[in-house]
Scaffold this motif. Sequence first.
Motif, PDB file in Angstrom:
ATOM      1  N   PRO A 152       5.588   3.255   0.444  1.00 33.44           N
ATOM      2  CA  PRO A 152       4.754   2.510   1.052  1.00 33.44           C
ATOM      3  C   PRO A 152       4.631   3.240   2.413  1.00 33.44           C
ATOM      4  N   VAL A 153       3.073   3.140   2.911  1.00 32.46           N
ATOM      5  CA  VAL A 153       2.817   4.068   4.024  1.00 32.46           C
ATOM      6  C   VAL A 153       3.349   3.500   5.456  1.00 32.46           C
ATOM      7  N   ILE A 172      -6.682   6.582   2.126  1.00 31.27           N
ATOM      8  CA  ILE A 172      -5.721   5.985   1.204  1.00 31.27           C
ATOM      9  C   ILE A 172      -5.314   6.709  -0.007  1.00 31.27           C
ATOM     10  N   GLU A 173      -5.539   8.089   0.277  1.00 30.24           N
ATOM     11  CA  GLU A 173      -5.032   9.191  -0.792  1.00 30.24           C
ATOM     12  C   GLU A 173      -5.881   9.039  -1.889  1.00 30.24           C
ATOM     13  N   ARG A 174      -7.143   8.970  -2.023  1.00 39.98           N
ATOM     14  CA  ARG A 174      -7.957   9.189  -3.223  1.00 39.98           C
ATOM     15  C   ARG A 174      -8.445  10.505  -3.030  1.00 39.98           C
ATOM     16  N   THR A 185      -1.243   7.242   6.213  1.00 36.61           N
ATOM     17  CA  THR A 185      -1.183   7.938   4.817  1.00 36.61           C
ATOM     18  C   THR A 185      -0.613   9.288   5.079  1.00 36.61           C
ATOM     19  N   GLY A 186      -1.177  10.046   6.088  1.00 44.65           N
ATOM     20  CA  GLY A 186      -0.819  11.322   6.877  1.00 44.65           C
ATOM     21  C   GLY A 186       0.460  11.321   7.053  1.00 44.65           C
ATOM     22  N   ILE A 187       1.032  10.430   7.822  1.00 48.95           N
ATOM     23  CA  ILE A 187       2.334  10.601   8.526  1.00 48.95           C
ATOM     24  C   ILE A 187       3.413  10.495   7.151  1.00 48.95           C
ATOM     25  N   LEU A 236       0.938  -0.898  -0.162  1.00 50.47           N
ATOM     26  CA  LEU A 236       0.106  -0.063  -0.054  1.00 50.47           C
ATOM     27  C   LEU A 236       0.978   1.190  -0.001  1.00 50.47           C
ATOM     28  N   CYS A 237       0.817   2.009  -1.078  1.00 49.52           N
ATOM     29  CA  CYS A 237       1.602   3.289  -1.308  1.00 49.52           C
ATOM     30  C   CYS A 237       0.868   4.610  -1.290  1.00 49.52           C
TER      31      CYS A 237
END
Length: 581
Positions: free
Chosen positions: A190-191, A85-87, A307-309, A69-70
Amino acid sequence: MGKIISINGPVVKAYDMQGIKMGEMVLVGDKKCIGEIIILEGDLATIQVYEETSGLSKGEQVIGTGNPLCVNLGPGIIGQIFDGIERPLKKIDEGNVGFIKEGVGLVSIDENKLWEVKFLVKADDILKEGDIFGEVKETDVIVNELMVPKGAFGKVFSVKQDGKYNLYEKVLILKEKDKVHKISIANKWPVRKPRPIKERKKADKLLVTGQRIIDSFFPLAKGGTAAIPGGFGTGKTMMQHSLAMWCDADIIVYIGCGERGNEMTEVLEDFPKLIDPRTGKSLMERTVLIANTSNMPVAAREASIYTGITIAEYYRDMGYHVAIMADSTSRWAEALREISGRLEEMPAEEGYPAYLPYRLAQFYERAGYVQNLNDTEGSITIIGAISPAGGDFSEPVTQNTKMLTSCFFSLDKNLAYGRHYPAINWLSSYSSYVEDLKEWYEENDAKELPILRKEILKILFEENKLNEIVKLVGEDVLPDEERLVLVVAKLIKIGILQQNAYHKNDNFVTIIKQSKMLKVVLTFYKTALKNIKKGANLTSVYNEQIFDEIIKMKYNISNNELYKFDKLLQKIRDIYGLEED
Protein backbone atom coordinates in the motif's frame (compact mmCIF):
# COMPACT_ATOMS: atom_id res chain seq x y z
CA MET A 1 -21.41 -3.43 -4.79
CA GLY A 2 -22.63 0.18 -4.60
CA LYS A 3 -24.15 2.73 -6.93
CA ILE A 4 -23.08 6.26 -7.87
CA ILE A 5 -25.31 9.04 -6.53
CA SER A 6 -23.20 12.14 -7.31
CA ILE A 7 -20.14 13.16 -9.35
CA ASN A 8 -18.12 16.29 -8.61
CA GLY A 9 -14.93 16.24 -10.70
CA PRO A 10 -12.66 13.54 -9.26
CA VAL A 11 -14.92 13.15 -6.19
CA VAL A 12 -17.68 10.57 -6.53
CA LYS A 13 -20.24 9.54 -3.91
CA ALA A 14 -21.84 6.12 -3.84
CA TYR A 15 -24.39 4.43 -1.54
CA ASP A 16 -25.07 0.81 -0.58
CA MET A 17 -21.35 0.31 0.12
CA GLN A 18 -21.62 -2.26 2.91
CA GLY A 19 -18.46 -4.24 3.54
CA ILE A 20 -16.20 -1.60 1.97
CA LYS A 21 -13.20 -0.49 4.05
CA MET A 22 -11.70 2.97 4.47
CA GLY A 23 -8.84 3.45 2.00
CA GLU A 24 -9.98 0.53 -0.17
CA MET A 25 -9.41 0.71 -3.91
CA VAL A 26 -12.59 0.47 -5.98
CA LEU A 27 -13.60 0.29 -9.64
CA VAL A 28 -16.03 3.08 -10.47
CA GLY A 29 -18.71 3.00 -13.16
CA ASP A 30 -19.07 0.99 -16.32
CA LYS A 31 -15.57 2.07 -17.42
CA LYS A 32 -14.13 0.67 -14.16
CA CYS A 33 -12.16 3.81 -13.35
CA ILE A 34 -9.76 3.35 -10.44
CA GLY A 35 -10.69 5.10 -7.20
CA GLU A 36 -10.00 5.09 -3.47
CA ILE A 37 -12.39 5.39 -0.50
CA ILE A 38 -11.52 8.58 1.41
CA ILE A 39 -14.69 9.07 3.52
CA LEU A 40 -17.01 6.34 4.81
CA GLU A 41 -20.27 7.22 6.59
CA GLY A 42 -22.46 4.18 7.12
CA ASP A 43 -23.09 2.77 3.66
CA LEU A 44 -22.33 6.12 1.98
CA ALA A 45 -18.78 6.35 0.56
CA THR A 46 -16.88 9.28 -0.89
CA ILE A 47 -14.43 8.14 -3.55
CA GLN A 48 -11.36 9.87 -4.95
CA VAL A 49 -11.10 8.80 -8.61
CA TYR A 50 -7.67 8.62 -10.24
CA GLU A 51 -8.97 8.94 -13.78
CA GLU A 52 -11.10 11.42 -15.73
CA THR A 53 -14.72 11.10 -14.57
CA SER A 54 -16.31 12.54 -17.74
CA GLY A 55 -18.92 10.11 -19.02
CA LEU A 56 -19.78 8.57 -15.63
CA SER A 57 -23.43 8.79 -14.66
CA LYS A 58 -25.65 8.25 -11.62
CA GLY A 59 -26.69 4.70 -10.96
CA GLU A 60 -23.54 3.06 -12.36
CA GLN A 61 -21.94 0.43 -10.17
CA VAL A 62 -18.97 0.73 -7.80
CA ILE A 63 -17.08 -2.50 -7.11
CA GLY A 64 -14.64 -3.00 -4.22
CA THR A 65 -11.30 -4.77 -4.78
CA GLY A 66 -10.68 -5.66 -1.13
CA ASN A 67 -7.25 -3.98 -1.14
CA PRO A 68 -5.95 -0.45 -0.52
CA LEU A 69 -4.22 1.50 -3.29
CA CYS A 70 -1.08 -0.54 -3.86
CA VAL A 71 1.91 -0.67 -6.17
CA ASN A 72 3.46 -3.82 -7.57
CA LEU A 73 7.04 -4.19 -6.40
CA GLY A 74 9.35 -6.49 -8.30
CA PRO A 75 11.76 -6.65 -11.24
CA GLY A 76 10.74 -4.47 -14.18
CA ILE A 77 10.36 -1.12 -12.40
CA ILE A 78 13.76 0.36 -13.28
CA GLY A 79 13.79 2.13 -16.63
CA GLN A 80 10.02 2.44 -16.77
CA ILE A 81 7.86 5.55 -17.15
CA PHE A 82 4.74 5.31 -14.98
CA ASP A 83 1.76 7.54 -14.34
CA GLY A 84 0.78 8.55 -10.78
CA ILE A 85 -0.61 5.11 -9.87
CA GLU A 86 2.16 2.99 -11.44
CA ARG A 87 0.60 2.32 -14.82
CA PRO A 88 3.27 2.06 -17.56
CA LEU A 89 2.73 4.91 -20.02
CA LYS A 90 4.57 3.25 -22.89
CA LYS A 91 2.31 0.20 -22.71
CA ILE A 92 -0.82 2.35 -22.41
CA ASP A 93 0.30 4.46 -25.38
CA GLU A 94 0.40 1.37 -27.62
CA GLY A 95 -3.39 1.20 -27.62
CA ASN A 96 -4.27 4.80 -26.73
CA VAL A 97 -2.18 7.10 -28.89
CA GLY A 98 -2.03 10.70 -27.64
CA PHE A 99 -4.12 10.53 -24.46
CA ILE A 100 -4.88 8.00 -21.74
CA LYS A 101 -8.44 6.73 -22.07
CA GLU A 102 -10.58 6.05 -19.01
CA GLY A 103 -10.85 2.48 -17.80
CA VAL A 104 -7.39 1.34 -18.85
CA GLY A 105 -7.42 -0.77 -15.71
CA LEU A 106 -4.88 -1.88 -13.15
CA VAL A 107 -2.01 -2.48 -15.57
CA SER A 108 1.44 -2.29 -13.99
CA ILE A 109 4.82 -3.98 -14.46
CA ASP A 110 4.70 -6.90 -16.90
CA GLU A 111 3.47 -9.94 -14.96
CA ASN A 112 4.18 -12.38 -17.78
CA LYS A 113 7.80 -11.49 -18.50
CA LEU A 114 10.24 -14.19 -17.43
CA TRP A 115 13.18 -13.16 -15.26
CA GLU A 116 16.38 -15.11 -14.69
CA VAL A 117 16.42 -15.83 -10.94
CA LYS A 118 19.41 -16.94 -8.88
CA PHE A 119 18.36 -18.32 -5.49
CA LEU A 120 20.54 -17.74 -2.43
CA VAL A 121 18.84 -20.10 0.04
CA LYS A 122 18.41 -23.85 0.40
CA ALA A 123 16.02 -26.22 2.14
CA ASP A 124 15.82 -25.92 5.94
CA ASP A 125 17.25 -22.38 6.02
CA ILE A 126 15.44 -20.14 8.51
CA LEU A 127 14.13 -16.89 7.00
CA LYS A 128 12.28 -13.90 8.39
CA GLU A 129 10.61 -10.93 6.71
CA GLY A 130 13.07 -8.75 4.80
CA ASP A 131 15.66 -11.49 4.31
CA ILE A 132 17.07 -11.84 0.80
CA PHE A 133 16.37 -15.23 -0.79
CA GLY A 134 17.38 -14.58 -4.39
CA GLU A 135 18.40 -12.04 -6.97
CA VAL A 136 17.50 -10.92 -10.46
CA LYS A 137 19.66 -8.78 -12.74
CA GLU A 138 17.06 -6.12 -13.46
CA THR A 139 19.32 -3.96 -15.63
CA ASP A 140 23.02 -3.99 -16.48
CA VAL A 141 23.75 -1.92 -13.36
CA ILE A 142 20.98 -2.84 -10.86
CA VAL A 143 20.52 -6.22 -9.20
CA ASN A 144 17.05 -6.70 -7.74
CA GLU A 145 17.37 -8.46 -4.38
CA LEU A 146 14.32 -10.66 -3.77
CA MET A 147 13.08 -10.23 -0.19
CA VAL A 148 10.75 -12.20 2.03
CA PRO A 149 7.54 -10.08 2.24
CA LYS A 150 6.11 -8.71 5.47
CA GLY A 151 4.38 -11.30 7.64
CA ALA A 152 6.20 -14.26 6.10
CA PHE A 153 8.76 -16.27 8.08
CA GLY A 154 9.83 -19.82 8.84
CA LYS A 155 11.96 -22.70 7.56
CA VAL A 156 12.48 -23.15 3.82
CA PHE A 157 10.27 -26.09 2.84
CA SER A 158 10.98 -25.87 -0.87
CA VAL A 159 12.73 -23.54 -3.28
CA LYS A 160 12.79 -23.63 -7.07
CA GLN A 161 15.92 -24.25 -9.10
CA ASP A 162 17.72 -21.29 -10.67
CA GLY A 163 15.90 -20.40 -13.85
CA LYS A 164 13.32 -18.13 -15.47
CA TYR A 165 10.10 -17.26 -13.66
CA ASN A 166 7.36 -14.65 -13.98
CA LEU A 167 6.53 -12.16 -11.24
CA TYR A 168 3.78 -14.07 -9.44
CA GLU A 169 4.84 -17.69 -9.84
CA LYS A 170 5.41 -19.25 -6.39
CA VAL A 171 9.13 -19.94 -6.14
CA LEU A 172 9.66 -20.31 -2.39
CA ILE A 173 7.62 -22.02 0.34
CA LEU A 174 8.23 -21.31 4.04
CA LYS A 175 6.72 -23.36 6.87
CA GLU A 176 6.37 -22.38 10.50
CA LYS A 177 4.38 -24.92 12.54
CA ASP A 178 0.95 -24.96 10.88
CA LYS A 179 1.56 -21.84 8.78
CA VAL A 180 2.61 -22.02 5.12
CA HIS A 181 3.87 -18.98 3.20
CA LYS A 182 4.06 -19.23 -0.60
CA ILE A 183 6.29 -16.50 -1.96
CA SER A 184 6.77 -15.09 -5.48
CA ILE A 185 9.46 -12.71 -6.75
CA ALA A 186 7.05 -9.72 -6.66
CA ASN A 187 4.55 -8.46 -4.11
CA LYS A 188 2.17 -5.56 -3.54
CA TRP A 189 2.48 -2.75 -1.00
CA PRO A 190 0.00 0.00 0.00
CA VAL A 191 1.44 3.34 -1.11
CA ARG A 192 0.38 5.34 1.95
CA LYS A 193 2.03 2.98 4.43
CA PRO A 194 5.82 3.28 5.04
CA ARG A 195 7.76 0.04 4.63
CA PRO A 196 9.24 -1.30 7.89
CA ILE A 197 12.87 -0.75 8.90
CA LYS A 198 15.08 -2.07 11.71
CA GLU A 199 16.68 1.19 12.83
CA ARG A 200 16.93 4.79 11.70
CA LYS A 201 20.53 6.03 11.64
CA LYS A 202 22.16 9.44 11.76
CA ALA A 203 22.49 11.12 8.36
CA ASP A 204 26.24 11.81 8.43
CA LYS A 205 27.42 10.82 4.94
CA LEU A 206 27.50 13.40 2.16
CA LEU A 207 25.35 12.93 -0.92
CA VAL A 208 28.07 13.98 -3.35
CA THR A 209 26.54 16.05 -6.14
CA GLY A 210 29.65 17.56 -7.72
CA GLN A 211 28.03 20.99 -7.43
CA ARG A 212 30.32 23.30 -5.42
CA ILE A 213 27.62 25.50 -3.91
CA ILE A 214 25.91 22.39 -2.54
CA ASP A 215 28.77 20.09 -1.50
CA SER A 216 30.95 22.85 -0.04
CA PHE A 217 28.49 25.45 1.21
CA PHE A 218 25.06 23.85 1.74
CA PRO A 219 25.74 20.09 1.89
CA LEU A 220 23.00 17.48 1.68
CA ALA A 221 23.43 14.22 3.58
CA LYS A 222 22.36 10.81 2.29
CA GLY A 223 18.98 10.20 3.82
CA GLY A 224 18.39 13.93 4.15
CA THR A 225 15.74 16.28 2.85
CA ALA A 226 16.08 19.39 0.72
CA ALA A 227 13.75 21.99 -0.73
CA ILE A 228 14.43 23.91 -3.95
CA PRO A 229 12.02 26.87 -4.03
CA GLY A 230 12.10 29.25 -6.96
CA GLY A 231 9.91 31.31 -9.24
CA PHE A 232 9.33 30.65 -12.93
CA GLY A 233 12.53 30.32 -14.95
CA THR A 234 14.95 30.09 -12.02
CA GLY A 235 16.17 26.60 -12.92
CA LYS A 236 14.42 24.21 -10.51
CA THR A 237 13.91 21.47 -13.08
CA MET A 238 17.37 21.93 -14.60
CA MET A 239 18.94 21.69 -11.17
CA GLN A 240 17.10 18.47 -10.39
CA HIS A 241 18.21 17.02 -13.73
CA SER A 242 21.81 17.87 -12.86
CA LEU A 243 21.52 16.32 -9.40
CA ALA A 244 19.89 13.20 -10.86
CA MET A 245 22.76 12.76 -13.30
CA TRP A 246 25.73 13.53 -11.05
CA CYS A 247 24.80 12.68 -7.45
CA ASP A 248 26.22 9.44 -6.05
CA ALA A 249 22.84 7.84 -5.33
CA ASP A 250 22.47 4.31 -6.72
CA ILE A 251 18.91 4.81 -7.98
CA ILE A 252 16.98 7.91 -9.07
CA VAL A 253 13.20 8.23 -8.76
CA TYR A 254 12.00 11.31 -10.64
CA ILE A 255 8.41 12.36 -9.93
CA GLY A 256 7.01 14.89 -12.39
CA CYS A 257 4.06 15.99 -10.28
CA GLY A 258 1.70 18.34 -12.09
CA GLU A 259 4.32 20.00 -14.28
CA ARG A 260 3.53 21.35 -17.74
CA GLY A 261 3.32 18.77 -20.49
CA ASN A 262 6.16 20.27 -22.53
CA GLU A 263 8.51 20.14 -19.51
CA MET A 264 7.64 16.50 -18.80
CA THR A 265 8.08 15.69 -22.49
CA GLU A 266 11.58 17.14 -22.30
CA VAL A 267 12.35 14.96 -19.28
CA LEU A 268 10.94 11.82 -20.89
CA GLU A 269 12.88 12.44 -24.10
CA ASP A 270 16.16 13.58 -22.52
CA PHE A 271 16.63 11.08 -19.70
CA PRO A 272 16.89 7.99 -21.96
CA LYS A 273 19.54 9.84 -24.02
CA LEU A 274 21.68 10.82 -21.02
CA ILE A 275 24.83 8.79 -20.47
CA ASP A 276 25.39 7.88 -16.85
CA PRO A 277 28.87 9.17 -15.90
CA ARG A 278 29.19 6.38 -13.31
CA THR A 279 28.61 3.47 -15.68
CA GLY A 280 28.88 4.81 -19.23
CA LYS A 281 25.43 3.38 -19.94
CA SER A 282 22.03 5.06 -20.24
CA LEU A 283 20.91 6.88 -17.10
CA MET A 284 17.59 5.01 -17.39
CA GLU A 285 19.45 1.83 -16.31
CA ARG A 286 19.05 3.11 -12.72
CA THR A 287 16.14 5.56 -13.05
CA VAL A 288 12.36 5.39 -12.55
CA LEU A 289 10.21 8.16 -14.01
CA ILE A 290 6.72 8.98 -12.74
CA ALA A 291 4.96 11.41 -15.06
CA ASN A 292 1.79 13.15 -14.00
CA THR A 293 1.30 16.31 -16.03
CA SER A 294 -0.93 19.24 -15.10
CA ASN A 295 -3.74 18.11 -17.44
CA MET A 296 -3.96 14.65 -15.87
CA PRO A 297 -6.53 13.97 -13.10
CA VAL A 298 -5.64 15.77 -9.86
CA ALA A 299 -6.29 12.71 -7.70
CA ALA A 300 -3.55 10.76 -9.50
CA ARG A 301 -1.26 13.76 -9.02
CA GLU A 302 -1.92 13.59 -5.28
CA ALA A 303 -1.09 9.86 -5.26
CA SER A 304 2.05 10.17 -7.40
CA ILE A 305 4.45 11.17 -4.63
CA TYR A 306 3.30 8.23 -2.51
CA THR A 307 3.83 5.90 -5.45
CA GLY A 308 7.33 7.31 -5.93
CA ILE A 309 8.35 7.09 -2.27
CA THR A 310 7.06 3.50 -1.99
CA ILE A 311 9.14 2.43 -5.00
CA ALA A 312 12.13 4.21 -3.42
CA GLU A 313 11.61 2.34 -0.13
CA TYR A 314 11.50 -0.96 -2.00
CA TYR A 315 14.99 -0.41 -3.42
CA ARG A 316 16.25 1.10 -0.17
CA ASP A 317 15.31 -2.16 1.56
CA MET A 318 17.77 -3.96 -0.74
CA GLY A 319 20.62 -1.73 0.51
CA TYR A 320 20.57 0.90 -2.23
CA HIS A 321 20.90 4.64 -1.76
CA VAL A 322 17.96 6.28 -3.53
CA ALA A 323 17.43 9.94 -4.43
CA ILE A 324 13.91 11.22 -5.10
CA MET A 325 13.36 14.32 -7.23
CA ALA A 326 9.82 15.63 -6.67
CA ASP A 327 8.96 18.34 -9.21
CA SER A 328 6.99 20.00 -7.84
CA THR A 329 5.36 19.68 -4.44
CA SER A 330 3.49 22.94 -5.10
CA ARG A 331 1.47 21.26 -7.86
CA TRP A 332 0.85 18.32 -5.53
CA ALA A 333 -0.42 20.73 -2.85
CA GLU A 334 -2.69 22.37 -5.45
CA ALA A 335 -4.20 18.95 -6.14
CA LEU A 336 -4.84 18.57 -2.40
CA ARG A 337 -6.50 22.00 -2.42
CA GLU A 338 -8.78 21.14 -5.32
CA ILE A 339 -9.87 17.82 -3.83
CA SER A 340 -10.40 19.47 -0.44
CA GLY A 341 -12.59 22.13 -2.07
CA ARG A 342 -14.75 19.52 -3.76
CA LEU A 343 -15.12 17.74 -0.42
CA GLU A 344 -16.37 21.07 0.99
CA GLU A 345 -13.77 21.06 3.75
CA MET A 346 -13.00 24.22 5.68
CA PRO A 347 -10.10 25.95 3.90
CA ALA A 348 -7.04 27.25 5.74
CA GLU A 349 -4.41 29.74 4.53
CA GLU A 350 -4.71 30.59 0.81
CA GLY A 351 -7.37 27.92 0.38
CA TYR A 352 -5.09 24.97 1.20
CA PRO A 353 -6.55 22.34 3.53
CA ALA A 354 -5.65 22.61 7.21
CA TYR A 355 -3.87 19.24 7.00
CA LEU A 356 -1.34 20.44 4.39
CA PRO A 357 1.58 20.48 6.93
CA TYR A 358 0.65 16.96 8.06
CA ARG A 359 0.63 15.60 4.50
CA LEU A 360 3.96 17.25 3.70
CA ALA A 361 5.42 15.80 6.91
CA GLN A 362 4.11 12.34 5.96
CA PHE A 363 6.06 12.55 2.72
CA TYR A 364 9.35 14.02 3.98
CA GLU A 365 9.44 11.76 7.06
CA ARG A 366 9.84 8.76 4.77
CA ALA A 367 13.34 9.95 3.93
CA GLY A 368 16.23 8.70 6.06
CA TYR A 369 19.41 6.66 6.39
CA VAL A 370 18.35 3.30 7.82
CA GLN A 371 19.36 -0.20 8.77
CA ASN A 372 17.01 -2.54 6.94
CA LEU A 373 15.36 -5.70 8.26
CA ASN A 374 18.01 -7.75 6.44
CA ASP A 375 20.82 -5.74 8.15
CA THR A 376 21.85 -3.91 4.96
CA GLU A 377 22.07 -0.12 5.05
CA GLY A 378 20.17 2.07 2.62
CA SER A 379 18.88 5.59 2.35
CA ILE A 380 16.26 7.76 0.71
CA THR A 381 17.12 11.39 0.03
CA ILE A 382 14.21 13.63 -0.93
CA ILE A 383 14.82 16.74 -3.03
CA GLY A 384 11.54 18.58 -3.51
CA ALA A 385 11.09 21.51 -5.87
CA ILE A 386 8.61 24.23 -4.91
CA SER A 387 6.99 26.65 -7.36
CA PRO A 388 5.62 29.52 -5.25
CA ALA A 389 3.25 31.77 -7.18
CA GLY A 390 5.06 34.97 -8.16
CA GLY A 391 8.21 33.75 -6.39
CA ASP A 392 6.63 34.54 -3.01
CA PHE A 393 8.46 32.41 -0.43
CA SER A 394 6.00 33.39 2.30
CA GLU A 395 3.23 31.23 0.82
CA PRO A 396 2.10 28.12 2.80
CA VAL A 397 3.80 25.33 0.80
CA THR A 398 7.25 26.97 0.98
CA GLN A 399 6.92 27.89 4.65
CA ASN A 400 5.68 24.47 5.74
CA THR A 401 8.32 22.69 3.69
CA LYS A 402 11.00 24.92 5.19
CA MET A 403 10.03 23.65 8.65
CA LEU A 404 10.37 20.02 7.53
CA THR A 405 13.53 20.00 5.44
CA SER A 406 17.12 20.38 6.58
CA CYS A 407 18.46 21.96 3.38
CA PHE A 408 17.00 25.01 1.69
CA PHE A 409 18.36 25.88 -1.75
CA SER A 410 16.80 29.27 -2.39
CA LEU A 411 16.78 30.04 -6.12
CA ASP A 412 17.14 33.71 -7.02
CA LYS A 413 15.53 35.14 -10.16
CA ASN A 414 18.15 37.91 -10.44
CA LEU A 415 20.94 35.32 -10.48
CA ALA A 416 19.02 33.16 -12.95
CA TYR A 417 18.29 36.06 -15.31
CA GLY A 418 21.97 37.07 -14.99
CA ARG A 419 22.99 33.61 -16.33
CA HIS A 420 24.45 32.57 -12.98
CA TYR A 421 24.06 28.80 -12.65
CA PRO A 422 23.18 27.30 -10.21
CA ALA A 423 21.04 30.28 -9.21
CA ILE A 424 21.21 29.41 -5.49
CA ASN A 425 21.25 32.52 -3.32
CA TRP A 426 24.09 32.05 -0.83
CA LEU A 427 22.60 34.61 1.58
CA SER A 428 19.18 32.99 2.05
CA SER A 429 20.07 29.29 1.65
CA TYR A 430 21.14 27.01 4.49
CA SER A 431 22.00 23.43 5.48
CA SER A 432 21.62 21.79 8.88
CA TYR A 433 24.03 18.97 8.02
CA VAL A 434 27.31 20.94 8.16
CA GLU A 435 28.28 19.81 11.68
CA ASP A 436 27.11 16.22 11.11
CA LEU A 437 29.33 15.89 8.03
CA LYS A 438 32.60 17.10 9.55
CA GLU A 439 33.81 13.54 10.18
CA TRP A 440 32.92 12.57 6.60
CA TYR A 441 34.99 15.47 5.24
CA GLU A 442 37.96 14.35 7.36
CA GLU A 443 37.69 10.78 6.11
CA ASN A 444 37.57 11.99 2.50
CA ASP A 445 40.67 14.24 2.50
CA ALA A 446 38.71 17.47 2.84
CA LYS A 447 38.99 18.16 6.58
CA GLU A 448 39.76 21.85 5.91
CA LEU A 449 36.59 22.38 3.92
CA PRO A 450 34.20 23.29 6.82
CA ILE A 451 36.67 25.97 8.00
CA LEU A 452 37.23 27.28 4.47
CA ARG A 453 33.47 27.37 3.93
CA LYS A 454 32.98 29.49 7.02
CA GLU A 455 35.61 32.02 5.94
CA ILE A 456 34.31 32.24 2.37
CA LEU A 457 30.73 32.83 3.57
CA LYS A 458 32.02 35.51 5.93
CA ILE A 459 33.49 37.36 2.93
CA LEU A 460 30.21 37.06 1.00
CA PHE A 461 28.14 38.37 3.90
CA GLU A 462 30.60 41.23 4.40
CA GLU A 463 30.35 42.07 0.69
CA ASN A 464 26.56 42.19 0.97
CA LYS A 465 26.82 44.80 3.76
CA LEU A 466 29.37 46.85 1.82
CA ASN A 467 27.16 46.87 -1.27
CA GLU A 468 24.55 48.83 0.69
CA ILE A 469 27.15 51.52 1.34
CA VAL A 470 28.37 51.45 -2.28
CA LYS A 471 24.82 52.03 -3.53
CA LEU A 472 24.59 55.18 -1.40
CA VAL A 473 28.03 56.82 -1.70
CA GLY A 474 30.02 54.81 -4.24
CA GLU A 475 32.96 52.43 -3.95
CA ASP A 476 35.71 55.09 -3.93
CA VAL A 477 35.01 56.14 -0.33
CA LEU A 478 35.77 52.65 1.01
CA PRO A 479 39.23 51.86 2.42
CA ASP A 480 41.37 49.43 0.41
CA GLU A 481 40.76 46.57 2.87
CA GLU A 482 37.01 46.76 2.23
CA ARG A 483 37.43 47.25 -1.51
CA LEU A 484 39.52 44.05 -1.48
CA VAL A 485 36.48 42.25 0.00
CA LEU A 486 34.43 43.36 -3.03
CA VAL A 487 37.14 42.13 -5.41
CA VAL A 488 37.47 38.74 -3.69
CA ALA A 489 33.67 38.32 -3.45
CA LYS A 490 33.48 38.77 -7.22
CA LEU A 491 36.20 36.16 -7.56
CA ILE A 492 34.21 33.76 -5.38
CA LYS A 493 30.97 34.30 -7.29
CA ILE A 494 32.49 33.80 -10.74
CA GLY A 495 35.22 31.30 -9.93
CA ILE A 496 33.53 29.16 -7.26
CA LEU A 497 29.76 29.60 -7.04
CA GLN A 498 29.12 29.76 -10.77
CA GLN A 499 29.44 26.37 -12.45
CA ASN A 500 29.32 25.34 -16.10
CA ALA A 501 27.23 22.20 -16.60
CA TYR A 502 28.53 21.82 -20.17
CA HIS A 503 32.29 21.96 -19.47
CA LYS A 504 34.02 18.61 -19.01
CA ASN A 505 36.15 19.88 -16.11
CA ASP A 506 33.37 21.81 -14.38
CA ASN A 507 30.16 19.77 -14.72
CA PHE A 508 31.21 17.55 -11.79
CA VAL A 509 33.82 18.58 -9.21
CA THR A 510 35.24 16.18 -6.62
CA ILE A 511 35.16 17.22 -2.99
CA ILE A 512 38.99 17.39 -2.86
CA LYS A 513 39.13 19.75 -5.84
CA GLN A 514 36.43 21.89 -4.25
CA SER A 515 38.47 22.16 -1.05
CA LYS A 516 41.60 23.15 -2.95
CA MET A 517 39.72 25.77 -4.97
CA LEU A 518 38.47 27.40 -1.78
CA LYS A 519 41.99 27.34 -0.34
CA VAL A 520 43.39 29.11 -3.42
CA VAL A 521 40.83 31.93 -3.15
CA LEU A 522 41.41 32.37 0.58
CA THR A 523 45.18 32.33 0.14
CA PHE A 524 44.87 35.08 -2.46
CA TYR A 525 42.66 37.10 -0.10
CA LYS A 526 44.91 36.68 2.94
CA THR A 527 48.16 37.45 1.12
CA ALA A 528 46.66 40.50 -0.60
CA LEU A 529 45.23 41.69 2.72
CA LYS A 530 48.62 41.37 4.44
CA ASN A 531 50.22 43.51 1.75
CA ILE A 532 47.52 46.17 2.10
CA LYS A 533 48.02 46.23 5.87
CA LYS A 534 51.75 46.75 5.24
CA GLY A 535 50.95 49.88 3.27
CA ALA A 536 50.38 48.72 -0.31
CA ASN A 537 47.33 50.06 -2.14
CA LEU A 538 44.72 47.92 -3.89
CA THR A 539 45.91 48.85 -7.37
CA SER A 540 49.42 47.55 -6.71
CA VAL A 541 48.10 44.42 -4.99
CA TYR A 542 45.66 43.58 -7.79
CA ASN A 543 47.36 41.21 -10.22
CA GLU A 544 45.31 40.65 -13.37
CA GLN A 545 47.16 37.48 -14.36
CA ILE A 546 46.64 35.79 -10.98
CA PHE A 547 43.03 36.98 -10.85
CA ASP A 548 42.42 35.42 -14.28
CA GLU A 549 44.13 32.15 -13.33
CA ILE A 550 42.01 31.81 -10.19
CA ILE A 551 38.77 32.37 -12.11
CA LYS A 552 39.76 29.87 -14.82
CA MET A 553 41.18 27.18 -12.49
CA LYS A 554 37.81 25.40 -12.56
CA TYR A 555 38.28 24.91 -16.32
CA ASN A 556 42.06 24.55 -16.51
CA ILE A 557 42.53 22.04 -13.70
CA SER A 558 40.71 18.72 -13.93
CA ASN A 559 39.73 16.47 -11.04
CA ASN A 560 42.86 14.39 -11.72
CA GLU A 561 45.34 17.28 -11.84
CA LEU A 562 45.25 18.42 -8.23
CA TYR A 563 49.03 19.00 -8.16
CA LYS A 564 48.41 22.13 -10.25
CA PHE A 565 46.70 23.75 -7.27
CA ASP A 566 49.94 23.52 -5.27
CA LYS A 567 51.76 25.27 -8.11
CA LEU A 568 49.10 28.00 -8.21
CA LEU A 569 49.31 28.47 -4.44
CA GLN A 570 53.07 28.79 -4.60
CA LYS A 571 52.79 31.28 -7.45
CA ILE A 572 50.48 33.46 -5.32
CA ARG A 573 52.92 33.34 -2.41
CA ASP A 574 55.90 34.14 -4.66
CA ILE A 575 54.20 37.18 -6.22
CA TYR A 576 53.22 38.62 -2.85
CA GLY A 577 56.51 37.69 -1.20
CA LEU A 578 54.92 35.72 1.63
CA GLU A 579 56.00 32.35 2.99
CA GLU A 580 53.67 29.36 3.26
CA ASP A 581 51.43 29.47 6.37
